[in-house]
Enzyme design. Structure first.
Site, PDB file in Angstrom:
ATOM      1  N   TYR A  53       0.821  -1.229   0.036  1.00 23.25           N
ATOM      2  CA  TYR A  53      -0.099  -0.002   0.090  1.00 23.25           C
ATOM      3  C   TYR A  53       0.858   1.248  -0.148  1.00 23.25           C
ATOM      4  O   TYR A  53       1.741   1.528   0.679  1.00 23.25           O
ATOM      5  CB  TYR A  53      -0.691   0.178   1.116  1.00 23.25           C
ATOM      6  N   PRO A 211     -16.249  -1.436   0.367  1.00 26.75           N
ATOM      7  CA  PRO A 211     -17.411  -1.390   0.473  1.00 26.75           C
ATOM      8  C   PRO A 211     -18.123  -0.517   0.041  1.00 26.75           C
ATOM      9  O   PRO A 211     -19.372  -0.567  -0.776  1.00 26.75           O
ATOM     10  CB  PRO A 211     -17.614  -1.502   2.025  1.00 26.75           C
ATOM     11  N   LEU A 212     -17.777   0.813  -0.358  1.00 24.59           N
ATOM     12  CA  LEU A 212     -18.219   1.696  -1.088  1.00 24.59           C
ATOM     13  C   LEU A 212     -17.833   2.079  -2.616  1.00 24.59           C
ATOM     14  O   LEU A 212     -17.753   3.041  -2.968  1.00 24.59           O
ATOM     15  CB  LEU A 212     -18.177   3.276  -0.170  1.00 24.59           C
ATOM     16  N   GLY A 214     -14.861   2.184  -3.482  1.00 19.99           N
ATOM     17  CA  GLY A 214     -13.886   3.206  -3.353  1.00 19.99           C
ATOM     18  C   GLY A 214     -13.996   4.563  -3.685  1.00 19.99           C
ATOM     19  O   GLY A 214     -13.443   5.373  -4.134  1.00 19.99           O
ATOM     20  N   GLY A 215     -15.287   4.803  -3.315  1.00 21.65           N
ATOM     21  CA  GLY A 215     -16.031   6.184  -3.311  1.00 21.65           C
ATOM     22  C   GLY A 215     -16.946   6.211  -4.734  1.00 21.65           C
ATOM     23  O   GLY A 215     -17.651   7.210  -5.071  1.00 21.65           O
ATOM     24  N   PHE A 218     -20.459   7.219  -5.032  1.00 25.82           N
ATOM     25  CA  PHE A 218     -20.857   8.716  -4.964  1.00 25.82           C
ATOM     26  C   PHE A 218     -20.776   9.284  -6.122  1.00 25.82           C
ATOM     27  O   PHE A 218     -21.228  10.388  -6.459  1.00 25.82           O
ATOM     28  CB  PHE A 218     -20.193   9.337  -3.602  1.00 25.82           C
TER      29      PHE A 218
HETATM   30  N1  LIG Z   1      -7.555  -7.271  -0.494  1.00 27.67           N
HETATM   31  C1  LIG Z   1      -7.717  -6.386  -1.491  1.00 27.67           C
HETATM   32  O1  LIG Z   1      -7.319  -6.823  -2.676  1.00 27.67           O
HETATM   33  C2  LIG Z   1      -8.010  -4.863  -1.329  1.00 27.67           C
HETATM   34  C3  LIG Z   1      -8.305  -3.850  -2.430  1.00 27.67           C
HETATM   35  C4  LIG Z   1      -8.849  -2.785  -2.136  1.00 27.67           C
HETATM   36  C5  LIG Z   1      -8.865  -2.551  -0.734  1.00 27.67           C
HETATM   37  N2  LIG Z   1      -8.514  -3.216   0.154  1.00 27.67           N
HETATM   38  C6  LIG Z   1      -8.758  -2.762   1.684  1.00 27.67           C
HETATM   39  O2  LIG Z   1     -10.010  -1.930   1.595  1.00 27.67           O
HETATM   40  C7  LIG Z   1      -9.846  -0.886   2.388  1.00 27.67           C
HETATM   41  C8  LIG Z   1     -11.134  -0.139   1.870  1.00 27.67           C
HETATM   42  O3  LIG Z   1     -11.058   0.084   0.644  1.00 27.67           O
HETATM   43  P1  LIG Z   1     -11.446   1.500  -0.267  1.00 27.67           P
HETATM   44  O4  LIG Z   1     -10.677   2.746   0.492  1.00 27.67           O
HETATM   45  O5  LIG Z   1     -11.788   1.241  -1.596  1.00 27.67           O
HETATM   46  O6  LIG Z   1     -13.091   1.663   0.667  1.00 27.67           O
HETATM   47  P2  LIG Z   1     -14.202   2.371   0.603  1.00 27.67           P
HETATM   48  O7  LIG Z   1     -14.800   2.730   1.721  1.00 27.67           O
HETATM   49  O8  LIG Z   1     -15.155   1.687  -0.543  1.00 27.67           O
HETATM   50  O9  LIG Z   1     -13.771   3.881  -0.245  1.00 27.67           O
HETATM   51  C9  LIG Z   1     -13.217   4.869   0.265  1.00 27.67           C
HETATM   52  C10 LIG Z   1     -13.167   5.956  -0.521  1.00 27.67           C
HETATM   53  O10 LIG Z   1     -14.381   6.532  -0.642  1.00 27.67           O
HETATM   54  C11 LIG Z   1     -14.501   7.862  -0.526  1.00 27.67           C
HETATM   55  N3  LIG Z   1     -15.808   8.220   0.174  1.00 27.67           N
HETATM   56  C12 LIG Z   1     -16.269   7.571   1.434  1.00 27.67           C
HETATM   57  N4  LIG Z   1     -17.584   8.298   1.724  1.00 27.67           N
HETATM   58  C13 LIG Z   1     -17.608   8.971   0.722  1.00 27.67           C
HETATM   59  C14 LIG Z   1     -18.662   9.984   0.500  1.00 27.67           C
HETATM   60  N5  LIG Z   1     -19.973  10.080   1.319  1.00 27.67           N
HETATM   61  N6  LIG Z   1     -18.700  10.703  -0.498  1.00 27.67           N
HETATM   62  C15 LIG Z   1     -17.727  10.745  -1.196  1.00 27.67           C
HETATM   63  N7  LIG Z   1     -16.673   9.753  -1.276  1.00 27.67           N
HETATM   64  C16 LIG Z   1     -16.774   8.999  -0.206  1.00 27.67           C
HETATM   65  C17 LIG Z   1     -13.333   7.997   0.434  1.00 27.67           C
HETATM   66  O11 LIG Z   1     -13.102   9.367   0.654  1.00 27.67           O
HETATM   67  P3  LIG Z   1     -12.495  10.224   1.814  1.00 27.67           P
HETATM   68  O12 LIG Z   1     -11.362   9.664   2.253  1.00 27.67           O
HETATM   69  O13 LIG Z   1     -12.473  11.650   1.540  1.00 27.67           O
HETATM   70  O14 LIG Z   1     -13.809  10.085   2.811  1.00 27.67           O
HETATM   71  C18 LIG Z   1     -12.355   7.005  -0.169  1.00 27.67           C
HETATM   72  O15 LIG Z   1     -11.662   7.841  -0.907  1.00 27.67           O
HETATM   73  C19 LIG Z   1      -8.673  -0.385   1.868  1.00 27.67           C
HETATM   74  O16 LIG Z   1      -8.117   0.575   2.943  1.00 27.67           O
HETATM   75  C20 LIG Z   1      -7.786  -1.667   2.078  1.00 27.67           C
HETATM   76  O17 LIG Z   1      -7.240  -1.929   3.479  1.00 27.67           O
HETATM   77  C21 LIG Z   1      -8.073  -4.649   0.009  1.00 27.67           C
END
Ligand SMILES: NC(=O)c1ccc[n+]([C@@H]2O[C@H](COP(=O)([O-])OP(=O)(O)OC[C@H]3O[C@@H](n4cnc5c(N)ncnc54)[C@H](OP(=O)(O)O)[C@@H]3O)[C@@H](O)[C@H]2O)c1
Length: 299
Positions: A53, A211-212, A214-215, A218
């Site tokens: 990461y 779960p979202l 990755g944004g 929205f």
């Molecule tokens: N195992 C795998 O292959 C794998 C792959 C990908 C990820 N992961 C893990 O999963 C975790 C979560 O993934 P993710 O970061 O993609 O999770 P996510 O919760 O789906 O997306 C987070 C993103 O959404 C944005 N967001 C959240 N709420 C929002 C809203 N109301 N309006 C606009 N934007 C919003 C956040 O921006 P803000 O920060 O500005 O709120 C951030 O950029 C990672 O940190 C990692 O640990 C694992």
């Protein structure tokens, strides 16, 4: 928030926080420490990492913060991953973006993660993505050694099919306790491909990455996303909650015990979903989201 106790020994919080985007958060080490402490205060004790990461730097950023208050270590469960090689300025030794599950690489990767995270052990080590070249016997030897040395307490996988999971498990003494998968209202593939049935059968915790989406939930402009967002907004309005809260309730409703790994760097977003973690979505609303994502009614 309550913990999930795994019959095979793994323990984790009902909702986890991911640190994939830490390098984008623009926080000082003490602000990062504050973020981690807030997670723990909310009961979000499972903290998800991977060696790669942030170009191999996110674990360093976490370790810098943890070093300011090492006593926090025993209040959290650290998940990290290995197995992907990513060429980068920080790793000039890596020539090709590929996978590596040779015992040597697994052992070295864990040592590097421990050093970067400023930790003496990892709670759960995940193999990040399946590789066509992975040799289950060789992996098992490495994992057994890591367990014997006390460097890793539990093992799991990520993005593995049920068959890949079973192959590795067949060579291991220790149970695999997690399969981390992409699961969200926009990513339904693993609800249908047997992964979640397999997880329930073997009492494996499915962790939901992005779960979202990755944004994208929205901001996405494609037809499917617009359809899903419209339904999520309608449910959110009728329940007087936010879209994030609807999505988390939608994931938690699944009988496999999905643990969503939230990715926002804004602590108030995490606070909101934790506060509503026991909110139950009706089956009608659950299927409204499902149908909107599929683009057609159930048969
Ligand atoms: N195992 C795998 O292959 C794998 C792959 C990908 C990820 N992961 C893990 O999963 C975790 C979560 O993934 P993710 O970061 O993609 O999770 P996510 O919760 O789906 O997306 C987070 C993103 O959404 C944005 N967001 C959240 N709420 C929002 C809203 N109301 N309006 C606009 N934007 C919003 C956040 O921006 P803000 O920060 O500005 O709120 C951030 O950029 C990672 O940190 C990692 O640990 C694992």
């Amino acid at each position: 928030m309550r913990h999930q106790y795994h019959p095979l020994g793994f323990e984790g919080s009902r909702i986890a926080q991911g640190f994939w985007r830490t390098h984008e958060w623009n926080m000082s080490a003490s602000e990062r420490l504050g973020f981690i402490e807030a997670c723990l205060d909310f009961g979000v004790t499972t903290l998800d990492h991977a060696d790669i990461y942030g170009d191999y730097q996110c674990e360093v950023l976490f370790g810098e913060a943890l070093k300011l208050k090492p006593a926090l270590r025993d209040k959290m469960e650290i998940v990290t991953k290995c197995g992907i090689l990513l060429p980068s300025d920080n790793r000039p030794d890596i020539a090709v973006h590929r996978y590596d599950y040779r015992a040597k690489h697994i052992l070295e990767s864990v040592d590097q993660s421990l050093a970067k995270l400023e930790c003496e052990y990892i709670d759960t080590l995940l193999l990040h993505r399946p590789s066509p070249l992975m040799d289950a016997d060789e992996i098992a030897q490495a994992l057994d050694l890591l367990f014997t040395l006390g460097k890793v307490k539990h093992f799991g996988v990520s993005n593995f099919s049920a068959a890949q999971f079973d192959l590795l498990q067949s060579r291991l003494d220790a149970p695999l306790v997690v399969n981390q998968l992409e699961l969200s209202p926009l990513a339904l593939q693993h609800f249908d491909d047997g992964s979640l049935d397999h997880a329930q059968r073997h009492v494996v915790t499915p962790m939901a990455w992005s779960p979202l989406s990755g944004g994208a939930l929205f901001s996405g402009k494609d037809e499917k996303t617009l359809r899903v967002r419209q339904v999520l907004m309608a449910i959110a309005e009728s329940m007087q909650i936010s879209i994030e809260q609807v999505v988390v309730a939608w994931l938690l409703r699944h009988p496999s015990g999905i643990c969503p790994v939230m990715g926002s760097g804004k602590i108030d977003r995490l606070r909101l979903v934790v506060e509503s973690h026991d909110l139950v979505l009706s089956d009608d609303d659950w299927f409204r989201v499902w149908v909107a994502s599929q683009g057609h009614s159930v048969p």
